[in-house]
Design a protein around this motif. Sequence first.
Motif, PDB file in Angstrom:
ATOM      1  N   SER A 320     -12.654   3.375 -12.452  1.00 47.82           N
ATOM      2  CA  SER A 320     -11.635   4.404 -12.178  1.00 47.82           C
ATOM      3  C   SER A 320     -11.622   4.754 -10.689  1.00 47.82           C
ATOM      4  O   SER A 320     -10.554   4.884 -10.078  1.00 47.82           O
ATOM      5  N   GLN A 321     -12.807   4.908 -10.144  1.00 45.13           N
ATOM      6  CA  GLN A 321     -12.944   5.215  -8.718  1.00 45.13           C
ATOM      7  C   GLN A 321     -12.307   4.097  -7.885  1.00 45.13           C
ATOM      8  O   GLN A 321     -11.525   4.343  -6.956  1.00 45.13           O
ATOM      9  N   LEU A 322     -12.624   2.886  -8.272  1.00 44.20           N
ATOM     10  CA  LEU A 322     -12.113   1.717  -7.556  1.00 44.20           C
ATOM     11  C   LEU A 322     -10.585   1.650  -7.671  1.00 44.20           C
ATOM     12  O   LEU A 322      -9.871   1.422  -6.690  1.00 44.20           O
ATOM     13  N   LEU A 323     -10.105   1.883  -8.882  1.00 48.41           N
ATOM     14  CA  LEU A 323      -8.668   1.832  -9.143  1.00 48.41           C
ATOM     15  C   LEU A 323      -7.929   2.887  -8.321  1.00 48.41           C
ATOM     16  O   LEU A 323      -6.898   2.602  -7.699  1.00 48.41           O
ATOM     17  N   ASN A 324      -8.459   4.105  -8.347  1.00 51.73           N
ATOM     18  CA  ASN A 324      -7.811   5.183  -7.603  1.00 51.73           C
ATOM     19  C   ASN A 324      -7.783   4.881  -6.111  1.00 51.73           C
ATOM     20  O   ASN A 324      -6.791   5.149  -5.434  1.00 51.73           O
ATOM     21  N   ALA A 325      -8.874   4.321  -5.615  1.00 52.73           N
ATOM     22  CA  ALA A 325      -8.914   3.984  -4.192  1.00 52.73           C
ATOM     23  C   ALA A 325      -7.872   2.913  -3.864  1.00 52.73           C
ATOM     24  O   ALA A 325      -7.193   2.978  -2.834  1.00 52.73           O
ATOM     25  N   LEU A 326      -7.729   1.950  -4.755  1.00 55.31           N
ATOM     26  CA  LEU A 326      -6.703   0.917  -4.548  1.00 55.31           C
ATOM     27  C   LEU A 326      -5.310   1.521  -4.590  1.00 55.31           C
ATOM     28  O   LEU A 326      -4.446   1.206  -3.760  1.00 55.31           O
ATOM     29  N   MET A 327      -5.079   2.393  -5.559  1.00 62.56           N
ATOM     30  CA  MET A 327      -3.770   3.037  -5.681  1.00 62.56           C
ATOM     31  C   MET A 327      -3.448   3.821  -4.407  1.00 62.56           C
ATOM     32  O   MET A 327      -2.314   3.802  -3.926  1.00 62.56           O
ATOM     33  N   GLU A 328      -4.440   4.529  -3.890  1.00 60.27           N
ATOM     34  CA  GLU A 328      -4.211   5.292  -2.654  1.00 60.27           C
ATOM     35  C   GLU A 328      -3.821   4.393  -1.496  1.00 60.27           C
ATOM     36  O   GLU A 328      -3.129   4.816  -0.568  1.00 60.27           O
ATOM     37  N   ARG A 329      -4.277   3.178  -1.562  1.00 64.34           N
ATOM     38  CA  ARG A 329      -3.943   2.220  -0.503  1.00 64.34           C
ATOM     39  C   ARG A 329      -2.694   1.412  -0.845  1.00 64.34           C
ATOM     40  O   ARG A 329      -2.413   0.390  -0.212  1.00 64.34           O
ATOM     41  N   GLY A 330      -1.989   1.866  -1.852  1.00 64.20           N
ATOM     42  CA  GLY A 330      -0.688   1.247  -2.141  1.00 64.20           C
ATOM     43  C   GLY A 330      -0.735   0.040  -3.052  1.00 64.20           C
ATOM     44  O   GLY A 330       0.232  -0.712  -3.146  1.00 64.20           O
ATOM     45  N   VAL A 331      -1.867  -0.141  -3.747  1.00 61.01           N
ATOM     46  CA  VAL A 331      -1.987  -1.298  -4.641  1.00 61.01           C
ATOM     47  C   VAL A 331      -1.950  -0.816  -6.088  1.00 61.01           C
ATOM     48  O   VAL A 331      -2.851  -0.105  -6.536  1.00 61.01           O
ATOM     49  N   PHE A 332      -0.897  -1.197  -6.808  1.00 62.16           N
ATOM     50  CA  PHE A 332      -0.749  -0.787  -8.206  1.00 62.16           C
ATOM     51  C   PHE A 332      -1.431  -1.804  -9.115  1.00 62.16           C
ATOM     52  O   PHE A 332      -0.965  -2.934  -9.268  1.00 62.16           O
ATOM     53  N   VAL A 333      -2.574  -1.399  -9.685  1.00 60.21           N
ATOM     54  CA  VAL A 333      -3.258  -2.207 -10.702  1.00 60.21           C
ATOM     55  C   VAL A 333      -3.630  -1.272 -11.848  1.00 60.21           C
ATOM     56  O   VAL A 333      -3.516  -0.054 -11.738  1.00 60.21           O
ATOM     57  N   ASN A 364     -11.672  -3.478   1.641  1.00 61.46           N
ATOM     58  CA  ASN A 364     -11.801  -2.164   2.286  1.00 61.46           C
ATOM     59  C   ASN A 364     -12.400  -1.130   1.341  1.00 61.46           C
ATOM     60  O   ASN A 364     -13.268  -0.340   1.721  1.00 61.46           O
ATOM     61  N   VAL A 365     -11.910  -1.137   0.115  1.00 64.48           N
ATOM     62  CA  VAL A 365     -12.400  -0.165  -0.863  1.00 64.48           C
ATOM     63  C   VAL A 365     -13.883  -0.384  -1.134  1.00 64.48           C
ATOM     64  O   VAL A 365     -14.662   0.580  -1.241  1.00 64.48           O
ATOM     65  N   MET A 366     -14.270  -1.631  -1.224  1.00 62.69           N
ATOM     66  CA  MET A 366     -15.683  -1.930  -1.502  1.00 62.69           C
ATOM     67  C   MET A 366     -16.570  -1.451  -0.361  1.00 62.69           C
ATOM     68  O   MET A 366     -17.689  -0.968  -0.586  1.00 62.69           O
TER      69      MET A 366
END
Lengths: 370, 370
Positions: A320-333, A364-366
């Motif tokens: 969830s943390q990873l997903l949210n970070a991706l979403m914040e960076r404009g990546v919809f998964v 970047n998220v990692m």
Amino acid sequence: MTEFSRFTPLVQSLPATVPFVGPETQERQVGKPFRARIGANENGFGPAPSVKDAIRAGAEDIWKYCDPENHDLRAALGAHLGVPMDRIAIGEGIDGLLGLIVRQVVLPGTPVVTSLGAYPTFNYHVAGFGGRLVTVPYRDDKEDLEGLLEAVRRENAPLVYLANPDNPMGTWHSAQSVAAFADALPEDTLLVLDEAYCETAPPDALPAIDRLADMPNVLRLRTFSKGYGLAGLRCGYAIGSLGTITSFKKVCNHFGVNRMAQIAALAAVNDQDYLRSVCERIETARRRLYRIGRDNGFEPLGSATNFVAIDCGRDGAFTSQLLNALMERGVFVRKPGVPPLDRCIRISVGPDSDLDIFEEELRNVMVDLS
Amino acid sequence: MTEFSRFTPLVQSLPATVPFVGPETQERQVGKPFRARIGANENGFGPAPSVKDAIRAGAEDIWKYCDPENHDLRAALGAHLGVPMDRIAIGEGIDGLLGLIVRQVVLPGTPVVTSLGAYPTFNYHVAGFGGRLVTVPYRDDKEDLEGLLEAVRRENAPLVYLANPDNPMGTWHSAQSVAAFADALPEDTLLVLDEAYCETAPPDALPAIDRLADMPNVLRLRTFSKGYGLAGLRCGYAIGSLGTITSFKKVCNHFGVNRMAQIAALAAVNDQDYLRSVCERIETARRRLYRIGRDNGFEPLGSATNFVAIDCGRDGAFTSQLLNALMERGVFVRKPGVPPLDRCIRISVGPDSDLDIFEEELRNVMVDLS
């Protein structure tokens, strides 16, 4: 908020809900569009140029209602699949067909078997008709055929759902296993075999059409949303025995499959060359997603679909943390909804430009999370 | 023909049927296309050029699922109608919305009131959920508001259907009468007010939106199929109280209104100039249909819709003969299904080229029949 007072008790008991929050909703919430839309298992490679041409040409006659018999599309599908056209029903996407199937089988309290973490929209329909969901956990990230069968027998369930290939994990069973599962079911249990991802599956994952076609208790569901790249047009179809297919005419919205969907789907069936080329691009993109996963120390699951589930090796809170970070960076998964599947993130294939963004932002998220 | 053995008793009891035989089916039967397609109350003038442009442009992104919230379309409709967007639900045409409404109210045996000879698709849905239709004859070729009210009270019916303007007769009640009818209904009777033909109606036939908007027991249904010329895209909407509108989210197919329908309908709402011009053409065509009727010794009914019912002054057998003769000559028209309404034939407006054919062939048919 006052609503009409005499809705049925069942309807009054239901929540106002949505099986999936759409990416547009999320974009409105953050106030900007996603940079990479690879979360809804759409096909970012899009439909064939011949299909887009057909859509554009179709604008001229869009004042006409559609053909409620879906004649030309069923004829083309029948010829392509090698079945008579009266063994095919067209619906408003697999979602629409699932609703009609559930309606025909489920009364309040009816037990319905599915896998724990499988397609939420099926569950939504079952709840909507008052059915009682009986869920069977995945085994080794695959739907558990033995477990499903056992649950069907134990509950004397008239309806069981199986997706092959599976969503959200992308795994699959062999054609032989699926056929054996269908054979083993009681005759009065209807198997909904969701084959949304059939075009991207290895050939040995799909029973031959005539292997199951004469079983009144099997309906195979397919769609133009995935391999064919027409998610926006909502067009799916069911293949089954004559009697079971004909029953859709008792309950369907006859003019429900719109004219543009019929036109585009017909053009899509008639352009199998494009479908083959797009499936190759999907395969290449899957391999890239495997590689991206491994580069980040994760374990991608082998996929027979247009998406890849990547096992992140930790729990749902982490993904969830990873997903949210991706979403914040404009990546919809997206990710599966229940443990232990939710240790994975699920990424749809797409053009390299989308995967470039995913690859960069995952890195970047990692870094941020480490 | 063997079907699955454990469909619900209700479903097993239903006929496989279609509320309307499509013109395509009839064309396939006779082996050639109709010369004039003026039978299904489509809008042969078609949608706005701006709408066709939007459709053609929409082909590019058709690989994306639609927005399940129908956000942009609801926002535009809300602004246009002067209601908050959460008072509007979008559906797969009025047909789709009718199915969802019936499902929310009707259980096996539930009495449902409508007019004898009114919209068959509503009746199809009521039968599909096991409801018991209570029909009230037309009075003077208009739906009988007093009769409907009386039937609702007598049966304690939770659902009543009223089309204003009416189909198949094209007649209408005043806004005042409709509002008084809504007021007089018991609070636990839901009024489905089908306003499919609102764009072509005189202003004084339509209650102001806010006159009925806060009544939890009223849903007004409208469509992009008629005035807006988008029958092929299956897009309708309901206007009602917040609670009653929100209830659709419990039972709808969230991704059911397809992306192209949303795009085209949005463009259509934003081109009111075109709608006005098309309504003028419809009015001109209605007058021509009146004149054609009178030229043949018939009595056309005044119409508030995009079709004209022409009273042929004899019985249903005669109009059937007339209709069949027209169909043989390539003119697709329809007629009401029950006496005494079926003394009429029903002709949709269309471009002059279509009405030319109708005018010529009606004259020929009348010579043959005399």
